[in-house]
Design an enzyme around this catalytic site. Structure first.
Site, PDB file in Angstrom:
ATOM      1  N   GLU A  16      18.436 -18.768   1.346  1.00 10.86           N
ATOM      2  CA  GLU A  16      18.248 -17.569   0.532  1.00 10.86           C
ATOM      3  C   GLU A  16      18.101 -17.934  -0.960  1.00 10.86           C
ATOM      4  OE1 GLU A  16      17.357 -14.731   0.986  1.00 10.86           O
ATOM      5  OE2 GLU A  16      18.023 -13.570  -0.739  1.00 10.86           O
ATOM      6  N   CYS A  63       0.831  -1.214   0.000  1.00 12.78           N
ATOM      7  CA  CYS A  63       0.000   0.000   0.000  1.00 12.78           C
ATOM      8  C   CYS A  63       0.865   1.263   0.000  1.00 12.78           C
ATOM      9  CB  CYS A  63      -0.940   0.073   1.188  1.00 12.78           C
ATOM     10  SG  CYS A  63      -2.218  -1.152   1.173  1.00 12.78           S
ATOM     11  N   TRP A  97      -2.539  -2.976  -1.665  1.00 11.84           N
ATOM     12  CA  TRP A  97      -2.090  -4.362  -1.652  1.00 11.84           C
ATOM     13  C   TRP A  97      -3.082  -5.073  -0.739  1.00 11.84           C
ATOM     14  CZ3 TRP A  97      -0.144  -8.033   1.824  1.00 11.84           C
ATOM     15  CH2 TRP A  97       0.579  -9.084   1.254  1.00 11.84           C
ATOM     16  N   LYS A 117       7.069  -4.915  -1.423  1.00  9.01           N
ATOM     17  CA  LYS A 117       8.454  -4.565  -1.110  1.00  9.01           C
ATOM     18  C   LYS A 117       8.632  -4.211   0.366  1.00  9.01           C
ATOM     19  CE  LYS A 117      12.690  -3.910  -2.285  1.00  9.01           C
ATOM     20  NZ  LYS A 117      13.435  -5.149  -2.521  1.00  9.01           N
ATOM     21  N   HIS A 164      17.571 -37.092   7.164  1.00 12.24           N
ATOM     22  CA  HIS A 164      16.614 -37.229   8.271  1.00 12.24           C
ATOM     23  C   HIS A 164      15.175 -37.029   7.799  1.00 12.24           C
ATOM     24  CE1 HIS A 164      19.864 -37.632  11.073  1.00 12.24           C
ATOM     25  NE2 HIS A 164      20.446 -36.558  10.546  1.00 12.24           N
ATOM     26  N   ASN A 179      -3.036   3.007   4.735  1.00 14.54           N
ATOM     27  CA  ASN A 179      -1.950   2.047   4.641  1.00 14.54           C
ATOM     28  C   ASN A 179      -1.905   1.343   5.992  1.00 14.54           C
ATOM     29  OD1 ASN A 179       0.305   0.716   3.882  1.00 14.54           O
ATOM     30  ND2 ASN A 179       1.679   2.485   3.922  1.00 14.54           N
ATOM     31  N   GLY A 180      -1.969   0.010   6.018  1.00 15.12           N
ATOM     32  CA  GLY A 180      -1.912  -0.682   7.310  1.00 15.12           C
ATOM     33  C   GLY A 180      -3.191  -1.455   7.564  1.00 15.12           C
ATOM     34  N   GLU A 190      10.178 -17.047  -4.894  1.00  9.90           N
ATOM     35  CA  GLU A 190       9.432 -15.795  -5.011  1.00  9.90           C
ATOM     36  C   GLU A 190       9.398 -15.232  -6.419  1.00  9.90           C
ATOM     37  OE1 GLU A 190      10.871 -12.332  -2.877  1.00  9.90           O
ATOM     38  OE2 GLU A 190      12.849 -13.229  -2.764  1.00  9.90           O
ATOM     39  N   LYS A 222      14.758 -17.103  -3.303  1.00 11.60           N
ATOM     40  CA  LYS A 222      14.761 -16.367  -4.579  1.00 11.60           C
ATOM     41  C   LYS A 222      13.967 -17.139  -5.636  1.00 11.60           C
ATOM     42  CE  LYS A 222      15.870 -13.678  -2.913  1.00 11.60           C
ATOM     43  NZ  LYS A 222      15.922 -12.396  -2.230  1.00 11.60           N
ATOM     44  N   ARG A 262       6.710  -0.921  -4.074  1.00  7.96           N
ATOM     45  CA  ARG A 262       6.262  -1.549  -2.828  1.00  7.96           C
ATOM     46  C   ARG A 262       5.345  -2.737  -3.091  1.00  7.96           C
ATOM     47  NH1 ARG A 262       6.572   2.672   1.303  1.00  7.96           N
ATOM     48  NH2 ARG A 262       4.816   1.887   2.463  1.00  7.96           N
TER      49      ARG A 262
HETATM   50  C1  F6R Z   1      12.780 -11.451  -0.321  1.00 11.12           C
HETATM   51  C2  F6R Z   1      12.465 -10.229   0.383  1.00 11.12           C
HETATM   52  C3  F6R Z   1      11.755 -10.348   1.674  1.00 11.12           C
HETATM   53  C4  F6R Z   1      12.282  -9.289   2.655  1.00 11.12           C
HETATM   54  C5  F6R Z   1      11.435  -9.284   3.924  1.00 11.12           C
HETATM   55  C6  F6R Z   1      11.981  -8.327   4.958  1.00 11.12           C
HETATM   56  O1  F6R Z   1      13.488 -11.186  -1.491  1.00 11.12           O
HETATM   57  O2  F6R Z   1      12.746  -9.161  -0.073  1.00 11.12           O
HETATM   58  O3  F6R Z   1      11.857 -11.614   2.214  1.00 11.12           O
HETATM   59  O4  F6R Z   1      13.613  -9.573   2.942  1.00 11.12           O
HETATM   60  O5  F6R Z   1      10.117  -8.921   3.609  1.00 11.12           O
HETATM   61  O6  F6R Z   1      12.064  -7.059   4.434  1.00 11.12           O
HETATM   62  P1  F6R Z   1      13.030  -5.952   5.039  1.00 11.12           P
HETATM   63  O7  F6R Z   1      14.413  -6.385   4.801  1.00 11.12           O
HETATM   64  O8  F6R Z   1      12.666  -4.712   4.293  1.00 11.12           O
HETATM   65  O9  F6R Z   1      12.693  -5.877   6.497  1.00 11.12           O
END
Ligand code: F6R
Length: 605
Positions: free
Chosen positions: A479, A2, A72, A600, A502, A98-99, A486, A483, A27
């Site tokens: 990680e 949002c 969003w 984001k 296991h 927002n929220g 997502e 990637k 975002r």
């Molecule tokens: C994955 C990604 C998310 C953020 C998570 C935390 O690529 O971007 O998993 O890492 O939402 O976000 P921040 O770092 O902004 O607290």
């Protein structure tokens, strides 16, 4: 997640607000809308999908007071009715939020009993109805009364048709910043979206209300008393928001890493003493020496950076380190003994769960060091101190360059603590020399993009993957898998290679390839044995390693990365994984920069 943008001034606010929404696009959102009061009536436009759809609908409509929003979805599906602005029944009042309003069901029920009919499934819709009910000619008063009834974490902007030159904004646990221009005022949930118009800003703190009129801005605190606040100056530069020669922001950001890694290190080396100096935080040597235990809170990719750091902090600095998922941690009653030092990692600096964890830890007396990329973000401002990543705006929803910068900053911080404890000066110097090579080594990984693209093409049809590794390569595998999940929408599990037997090894067959991160020198042999077990079950293996030796029987495909210290390998191996995920996503036709369902900055719980 949002975005709010509002304008009151003498120019065409519609154009300015739409441009503002574009700056908030990164975002993540699924619908957009705006409202204005051109002739004593509220006129609104709301569209599902991209801002371009809203632009089409708006045409050449213009107004001097505009509230605009990207939504969003949280409460209610992605529909025009659920997008913002939301109105009261008579469309006297319009609201963007927002929220989340946590007590909206109670409020909705009470309003319903009074005969109010709701047109959406949103939590937001209670607000214009509460304002309309409280309104007796005094707009600000009506907003104040309505806001007092709300529980939750939110930022909000409100207009009323009887007040075509007034705007009320408020924040509670969600960021909202007011930009002061010459005879015009801007409001946004992100200061970066204001910087093209003004650098003079006021951040609203929790419970504060801004009453914006052509003459200026009046501020009120949670007790309704008028307050005065000095404006703050946005110091950072307006970010370059173009993809340049790249097809996607995500790819551009992956390729920026030699520079961003170098930025994260810049002027932080204290080479003569083989240690590190941070200008951004004001801690005395005695404060560092007093650290007995480190607690890291973070979410998602930042959490993975925290896991990598925990290995380093224990191994090099010999400080017990605990890593906690912010969303779980915030509901614990944490034990924070003396000597606990907290690190809150957040690229955006707005993640609601990490912010809540930070507040709880500060309330318990801990020093909280934030590691953030966004100057002026809530976490950066509320933390006891902040180390910035200096990675520049990360527009792709999936975090790439911010992750490797987090690793660099966390490594530097570890080095600082290690040198104050067990690490010798020559060891520190050697470590710094190794770090200096990282930008060039990152480039060497990027130079293999077309090789990695070929591998991705070969595996693009597979729907299930494992990413495995040991020691530093275990969090790196988490990680790498994230990637792929997502951006390529491919099921991928990150696992400690030694844990496969296991249980998860039951899933291995010819249809489930494994990306094996075999770069940790200490655990190389052990990792090989784990990979043999996978191979024996007909699993295909893509090996990421520093050399081919010993891997002949195992690897179906190789990605070779430069050799460095084990502590630094996550940076290089992650770049290889990012490229793999990117090309897999492109091959599968996924929407890379804005993956479905993701945002984001996750500003809700
Ligand atoms: C994955 C990604 C998310 C953020 C998570 C935390 O690529 O971007 O998993 O890492 O939402 O976000 P921040 O770092 O902004 O607290």
């Amino acid at each position: 997640m949002c975005g709010i943008y509002a304008y009151l001034g003498h120019r065409n606010g519609v154009k300015i607000a739409l441009d503002g929404l574009h700056r908030l696009e990164y975002r993540g959102y699924d619908s957009a809308g705006l409202a204005a009061i051109p002739n004593g009536e509220i006129v609104a436009f709301r569209e599902v999908g991209k801002i371009a759809e809203l632009e089409k609908a708006v045409g050449d409509f213009s107004a001097n007071l505009v509230i605009a929003h990207t939504r969003w979805a949280t409460h209610g599906k992605v529909t025009r009715e659920n997008s913002h602005p939301q109105f009261d029944e008579k469309k006297n009042c319009a609201v963007i939020l927002n929220g989340i309003i946590e007590n909206y069901q109670t409020l909705r029920e009470a309003l319903r009993k009074e005969g109010v009919k709701f047109a959406s499934d949103t939590d937001t819709e209670v607000i214009p109805n509460l304002v309309a009910r409280a309104y007796e000619g005094d707009f600000l008063r009506a907003c104040q009364q309505a806001l007092l009834l709300l529980k939750g974490s939110f930022a909000v902007a409100i207009i009323h048709k009887n007040h075509p030159r007034e705007l009320v904004v408020a924040a509670n646990g969600s960021p909202l910043v007011i930009g002061i221009g010459a005879g015009e005022t801007f409001v946004s949930s992100d200061p970066n979206a204001l910087i093209h118009h003004t650098r003079e800003v006021i951040y609203l703190a929790d419970g504060e209300i801004g009453y914006i009129k052509p003459e200026g801005v009046e501020l009120f605190d949670a007790t309704m008393s008028q307050i005065s606040k000095k404006t703050e100056k946005l110091l950072h530069e307006a970010e370059e928001m173009s993809k340049g020669q790249f097809e996607h922001y995500t790819l551009k950001e992956i390729f920026e890493q030699p520079r961003t890694i170098s930025n994260a290190m810049m002027s932080r080396f204290f080479e003569e003493w083989g240690t590190v100096a941070f200008d951004d935080i004001n801690l005395a040597i005695s404060d560092y020496i007093a650290i007995k235990r480190i607690l890291i809170v973070a979410c998602g990719t930042s959490l993975h950076a925290g896991y990598v750091a925990s290995y380093m902090l224990e191994d090099l600095a010999r400080i017990p380190t605990q890593v906690e998922i912010s969303s779980e941690f915030r509901y614990k009653n944490p034990i924070v003994p003396e000597g606990t030092f907290v690190i809150a990692i957040s690229q955006s600096g707005e993640t609601a769960d990490t912010l809540a964890a930070l507040r709880e830890l500060k309330a318990k007396g801990a020093y909280v060091l934030a590691i953030c990329n966004v100057p002026g973000s809530t976490i950066a401002r509320e933390a006891s101190g902040c180390l910035f990543l200096r990675a520049g705006a990360e527009i792709g929803v999936c975090s790439t360059k911010a992750f490797t910068s987090q690793l660099v900053v966390l490594t530097l911080f570890t080095l600082l603590l290690a040198r104050m404890r067990h690490m010798s000066k020559p060891e520190g110097r050697k470590f710094l020399q190794m770090m200096e090579k990282l930008p060039g080594q990152a480039q060497l990984v990027l130079d293999q993009a077309s090789h990695i693209e070929k591998i991705a093409k070969k595996y693009a049809q597979y729907n299930d993957f494992f990413f495995v590794g040991r020691r530093y390569m275990f969090p790196t595998s988490l990680e790498g898998a994230l990637k792929l999940k997502e951006i390529a929408y491919v099921n991928a599990n990150g696992y400690a290679a030694g844990e496969m037997k296991h249980g998860p090894i039951a899933l291995i067959n010819e249809n489930c390839p494994t990306v094996a991160l075999a770069c940790d020198k200490v655990m190389f042999e052990k990792t090989l044995s784990n990979l043999m077990e996978i191979k024996a079950r007909h699993g295909k293996v893509i090996v990421v390693a520093t050399k081919k030796d010993g891997l002949d029987e195992i690897a179906d495909d190789y990605i070779l990365i430069p050799e460095t210290y084990d502590e630094l390998t996550p940076i290089l191996a992650s770049i290889a994984c990012q490229l793999f995920a990117y090309y897999m996503a492109r091959e599968r036709g996924a929407e890379i920069d804005k993956p479905r369902n993701l945002a984001k900055a996750v500003t809700v719980e």
